[in-house]
Design a protein around this motif. Structure first.
Motif, PDB file in Angstrom:
ATOM      1  N   SER A  10       0.966  -1.113   0.064  1.00 22.97           N
ATOM      2  CA  SER A  10       0.021  -0.016   0.047  1.00 22.97           C
ATOM      3  C   SER A  10       0.869   1.196   0.095  1.00 22.97           C
ATOM      4  N   ARG A  11       0.427   2.294  -0.637  1.00 27.48           N
ATOM      5  CA  ARG A  11       1.080   3.483  -0.796  1.00 27.48           C
ATOM      6  C   ARG A  11       1.062   4.140   0.577  1.00 27.48           C
ATOM      7  N   ASP A  12       0.004   4.207   1.089  1.00 28.24           N
ATOM      8  CA  ASP A  12      -0.169   4.766   2.667  1.00 28.24           C
ATOM      9  C   ASP A  12       0.978   4.429   3.517  1.00 28.24           C
ATOM     10  N   GLU A  13       1.369   3.089   3.541  1.00 28.04           N
ATOM     11  CA  GLU A  13       2.160   2.290   4.214  1.00 28.04           C
ATOM     12  C   GLU A  13       3.556   3.259   4.031  1.00 28.04           C
ATOM     13  N   ALA A  14       3.798   3.351   2.560  1.00 30.70           N
ATOM     14  CA  ALA A  14       4.984   3.997   2.257  1.00 30.70           C
ATOM     15  C   ALA A  14       5.202   5.303   2.799  1.00 30.70           C
ATOM     16  N   VAL A  15       4.168   6.255   2.707  1.00 30.71           N
ATOM     17  CA  VAL A  15       3.887   7.505   2.922  1.00 30.71           C
ATOM     18  C   VAL A  15       4.086   7.678   4.412  1.00 30.71           C
ATOM     19  N   GLU A  16       3.550   6.610   5.382  1.00 31.64           N
ATOM     20  CA  GLU A  16       4.022   6.678   6.726  1.00 31.64           C
ATOM     21  C   GLU A  16       5.466   6.697   6.822  1.00 31.64           C
ATOM     22  N   ALA A  17       6.042   5.793   6.413  1.00 31.48           N
ATOM     23  CA  ALA A  17       7.301   5.365   6.484  1.00 31.48           C
ATOM     24  C   ALA A  17       8.149   6.536   6.125  1.00 31.48           C
ATOM     25  N   CYS A  18       7.822   7.179   5.157  1.00 37.81           N
ATOM     26  CA  CYS A  18       8.543   8.635   4.561  1.00 37.81           C
ATOM     27  C   CYS A  18       8.533   9.518   5.684  1.00 37.81           C
ATOM     28  N   LYS A  19       7.105   9.721   6.361  1.00 39.42           N
ATOM     29  CA  LYS A  19       7.062  10.831   7.367  1.00 39.42           C
ATOM     30  C   LYS A  19       7.885  10.492   8.570  1.00 39.42           C
ATOM     31  N   ALA A  20       7.846   9.288   8.804  1.00 38.34           N
ATOM     32  CA  ALA A  20       8.835   9.107   9.902  1.00 38.34           C
ATOM     33  C   ALA A  20      10.362   9.281   9.851  1.00 38.34           C
ATOM     34  N   VAL A  21      10.719   9.248   8.438  1.00 43.27           N
ATOM     35  CA  VAL A  21      12.265   9.489   7.993  1.00 43.27           C
ATOM     36  C   VAL A  21      12.311  11.068   8.048  1.00 43.27           C
ATOM     37  N   VAL A  22      11.280  11.699   7.330  1.00 41.20           N
ATOM     38  CA  VAL A  22      11.309  13.205   7.526  1.00 41.20           C
ATOM     39  C   VAL A  22      11.194  13.789   8.876  1.00 41.20           C
ATOM     40  N   ASP A  23      10.622  13.327   9.794  1.00 43.65           N
ATOM     41  CA  ASP A  23      10.583  13.711  11.213  1.00 43.65           C
ATOM     42  C   ASP A  23      12.065  13.327  11.949  1.00 43.65           C
ATOM     43  N   ALA A  24      12.477  12.448  11.634  1.00 41.44           N
ATOM     44  CA  ALA A  24      13.895  11.961  12.056  1.00 41.44           C
ATOM     45  C   ALA A  24      14.940  13.397  11.545  1.00 41.44           C
ATOM     46  N   LEU A  25      14.701  13.581  10.177  1.00 37.14           N
ATOM     47  CA  LEU A  25      15.591  14.383   9.581  1.00 37.14           C
ATOM     48  C   LEU A  25      15.216  15.879  10.255  1.00 37.14           C
ATOM     49  N   SER A  26      14.137  15.976  10.487  1.00 40.34           N
ATOM     50  CA  SER A  26      13.693  17.621  11.022  1.00 40.34           C
ATOM     51  C   SER A  26      14.442  17.338  12.499  1.00 40.34           C
ATOM     52  N   ASP A  27      14.462  16.279  13.313  1.00 42.05           N
ATOM     53  CA  ASP A  27      15.053  16.392  14.619  1.00 42.05           C
ATOM     54  C   ASP A  27      16.567  16.594  14.555  1.00 42.05           C
ATOM     55  N   VAL A  28      17.191  16.009  13.626  1.00 41.05           N
ATOM     56  CA  VAL A  28      18.499  15.814  13.559  1.00 41.05           C
ATOM     57  C   VAL A  28      19.078  17.281  13.152  1.00 41.05           C
ATOM     58  N   THR A  29      18.393  17.860  12.320  1.00 42.42           N
ATOM     59  CA  THR A  29      18.751  19.160  11.705  1.00 42.42           C
ATOM     60  C   THR A  29      18.403  20.278  12.669  1.00 42.42           C
ATOM     61  N   ALA A  30      17.483  20.285  13.635  1.00 39.14           N
ATOM     62  CA  ALA A  30      17.037  21.041  14.397  1.00 39.14           C
ATOM     63  C   ALA A  30      18.283  20.990  15.740  1.00 39.14           C
ATOM     64  N   THR A  31      18.798  19.835  15.943  1.00 34.92           N
ATOM     65  CA  THR A  31      19.878  19.787  16.738  1.00 34.92           C
ATOM     66  C   THR A  31      21.284  20.288  16.191  1.00 34.92           C
ATOM     67  N   GLY A  32      21.208  20.588  14.874  1.00 33.18           N
ATOM     68  CA  GLY A  32      22.169  20.785  14.201  1.00 33.18           C
ATOM     69  C   GLY A  32      23.346  19.967  13.941  1.00 33.18           C
ATOM     70  N   ARG A  33      23.298  18.597  14.365  1.00 31.62           N
ATOM     71  CA  ARG A  33      24.213  17.810  14.133  1.00 31.62           C
ATOM     72  C   ARG A  33      24.102  17.070  12.579  1.00 31.62           C
ATOM     73  N   ILE A  34      24.184  17.832  11.677  1.00 30.71           N
ATOM     74  CA  ILE A  34      23.731  17.313  10.377  1.00 30.71           C
ATOM     75  C   ILE A  34      24.599  16.418   9.883  1.00 30.71           C
ATOM     76  N   GLU A  35      25.948  16.286  10.155  1.00 33.04           N
ATOM     77  CA  GLU A  35      26.930  15.387   9.928  1.00 33.04           C
ATOM     78  C   GLU A  35      27.302  14.425  10.706  1.00 33.04           C
ATOM     79  N   ASP A  36      26.491  13.841  11.851  1.00 37.04           N
ATOM     80  CA  ASP A  36      26.814  13.075  12.765  1.00 37.04           C
ATOM     81  C   ASP A  36      25.815  11.957  12.413  1.00 37.04           C
ATOM     82  N   ILE A  37      26.424  10.737  12.295  1.00 33.54           N
ATOM     83  CA  ILE A  37      25.467   9.599  12.071  1.00 33.54           C
ATOM     84  C   ILE A  37      25.192   8.988  13.231  1.00 33.54           C
ATOM     85  N   GLY A  38      25.447   9.382  14.275  1.00 37.04           N
ATOM     86  CA  GLY A  38      25.224   8.920  15.816  1.00 37.04           C
ATOM     87  C   GLY A  38      24.204   9.826  16.228  1.00 37.04           C
ATOM     88  N   ALA A  39      23.692  10.921  15.546  1.00 31.62           N
ATOM     89  CA  ALA A  39      22.749  11.991  16.066  1.00 31.62           C
ATOM     90  C   ALA A  39      21.793  11.132  16.557  1.00 31.62           C
TER      91      ALA A  39
END
Lengths: 125, 297
Positions: B44-73
């Motif tokens: 289902s495409r919805d499932e894919a969208v949900e998964a994408c949102k989770a990744v976007v949220d994670a990226l948002s968290d990481v960029t907010a902390t400024g550790r954009i080059e840290d894979i251990g963020a």
């Protein structure tokens, strides 16, 4: 002769017919091991002993010193025409000895005292 | 909507974080059509969208902390399992690591496009900085995916190694007072240790006088394997049991001789049957056919 361990108790040596049974238990420090070696040699020489069984089922650690003493007891007894059997070694002790490279090549071994007595019985001999 | 003003506030990573939050839905919709998500979430495409949102949220968290080059963020921790699972799914369908990495990299395009739309004039320094920050965090995501996939692989290997150790060393009672260990596969230090321990335990439990080490299943015998065998034999002897090594194939016998390995102190037999016959013979046990008496009758 100066006694390095005055408080150390002697290891009991039981005579069963013409076989000597020594049961080692717990930690055996070097003084006791040497004392045992002397006691055994005297006992073998004094009486008509044909076999010695050393039961080490109660021993958790056999270090290189004790290993050497055991081998020496066996060769000394051999000189006095008595056969020595080492009985009841624990698996962990066997592994440690092998890892240390101490395979005690001259010693006859048995699973327990029963088997050791069997080995020394006249039928087997 | 005065997006440029909003976007201009704070440093570049923070602006990108804000961008992820505002455009979460749009990014997710676009990513869901990317090959990476489309091929993993086939149902289902919805499932894919949900998964994408989770990744976007994670990226948002990481960029907010400024550790954009840290894979251990810490932000990545929430999606690590999901990313690992996705990478594993792709790997199972025959994708190489490089292909998976490319697919993750392909996610950058749509996101950069959306980010550019936020700036009326894409040539300003702010716009450049934001795109750069986004690019950096996307490369970090790529690294996180690869790292997670590798860690999962290492975990799997470790689990299987443990299972091999457990499975491959049974001690079989062949007769009263006779046990055998059929060794299968290459003998390394860890395995020979396990073999030795279980064999010695069995010798005590079964009150065995004879222990047979059958090496039919050992592909090659080199000096190290021979050393492990000798150790096991020596330990069994210290316990008062005699060890017999059986299953020496002609090729292995030749190798042992050519390597100059001295197995002189070890009793060896060609097959397990021969070894058993030797052990029985030494115990005074005779095996004869039941019909031997019948034919005489």
């Amino acid at each position: 002769m100066s006694q390095p361990f005055p408080a150390s108790p002697q290891v009991p040596v039981l005579a069963l017919g013409d076989i000597l049974l020594v049961t080692l238990q717990g930690e055996l420090h070097d003084g006791m091991a040497e004392q045992l070696q002397q006691d055994l040699t005297h006992r073998i020489a004094a009486s008509s002993v044909t076999g010695v069984v050393i039961d080490i089922s109660g021993v958790e650690i056999v270090d290189s010193f004790l290993g050497r003493v055991l081998a020496e007891i066996a060769s000394t007894a051999g000189l006095l025409a008595a056969r020595t059997v080492l009985a009841g070694m624990r698996p962990a002790v066997a592994i440690t000895l092998v890892e240390l490279g101490l395979t005690l090549p001259g010693l006859v071994t048995a699973l327990d005292v029963d088997r050791a007595m069997e080995l020394l019985s006249p039928r087997e001999a | 909507m005065d997006v440029p003003e909003q976007a201009a506030a704070g440093s570049a990573p923070q602006r990108v974080s804000g961008f992820f939050e505002r455009r979460r839905e749009q990014i997710a919709q676009r990513w869901a059509d990317a090959p990476l998500f489309r091929s993993v979430f086939t149902v289902s495409r919805d499932e894919a969208v949900e998964a994408c949102k989770a990744v976007v949220d994670a990226l948002s968290d990481v960029t907010a902390t400024g550790r954009i080059e840290d894979i251990g963020a810490p932000g990545f921790a929430t999606v690590r399992r999901q990313l690992g699972g996705m990478a594993a799914t792709r790997a199972r369908t025959g994708c190489t690591s490089a292909q998976i990495a490319d697919e993750v990299a392909a996610l950058r395009g749509p996101a950069v496009e959306l980010l550019r739309e936020e700036f009326p004039d894409p040539s300003t320094a702010d716009a450049h900085e934001s795109v750069l920050a986004l690019t950096l965090v996307m490369s970090t995501l790529r690294l996180v995916v690869m790292e997670t996939a590798l860690t999962e692989g290492a975990d799997l290997i470790e689990r299987q190694r443990q299972q091999l150790l457990e499975v491959a060393t049974p001690v079989i009672k062949l007769w009263e007072g006779t046990v055998a260990v059929p060794l299968i596969g290459t003998l390394d230090s860890a395995r020979s240790q396990v073999v030795m321990e279980s064999l010695l335990e069995a010798i005590v439990d079964q009150r065995a006088r004879y222990a047979i080490l059958d090496i039919t299943g050992v592909p090659t015998v080199d000096s190290l394997v021979a050393q492990h065998l000798m150790k096991t034999v020596a330990a069994a002897r210290l316990m008062g049991a005699e060890c017999i090594v059986s299953g020496i194939r002609p090729a292995i016998a030749q190798t042992i001789v050519q390597l100059g390995i001295d197995l002189g102190t070890v009793v060896t037999r060609a097959s397990l049957a021969d070894a058993l016959a030797y052990a029985l013979g030494r115990q005074g046990i005779e095996v004869s056919r039941a019909d031997a008496g019948a034919s005489a009758r």
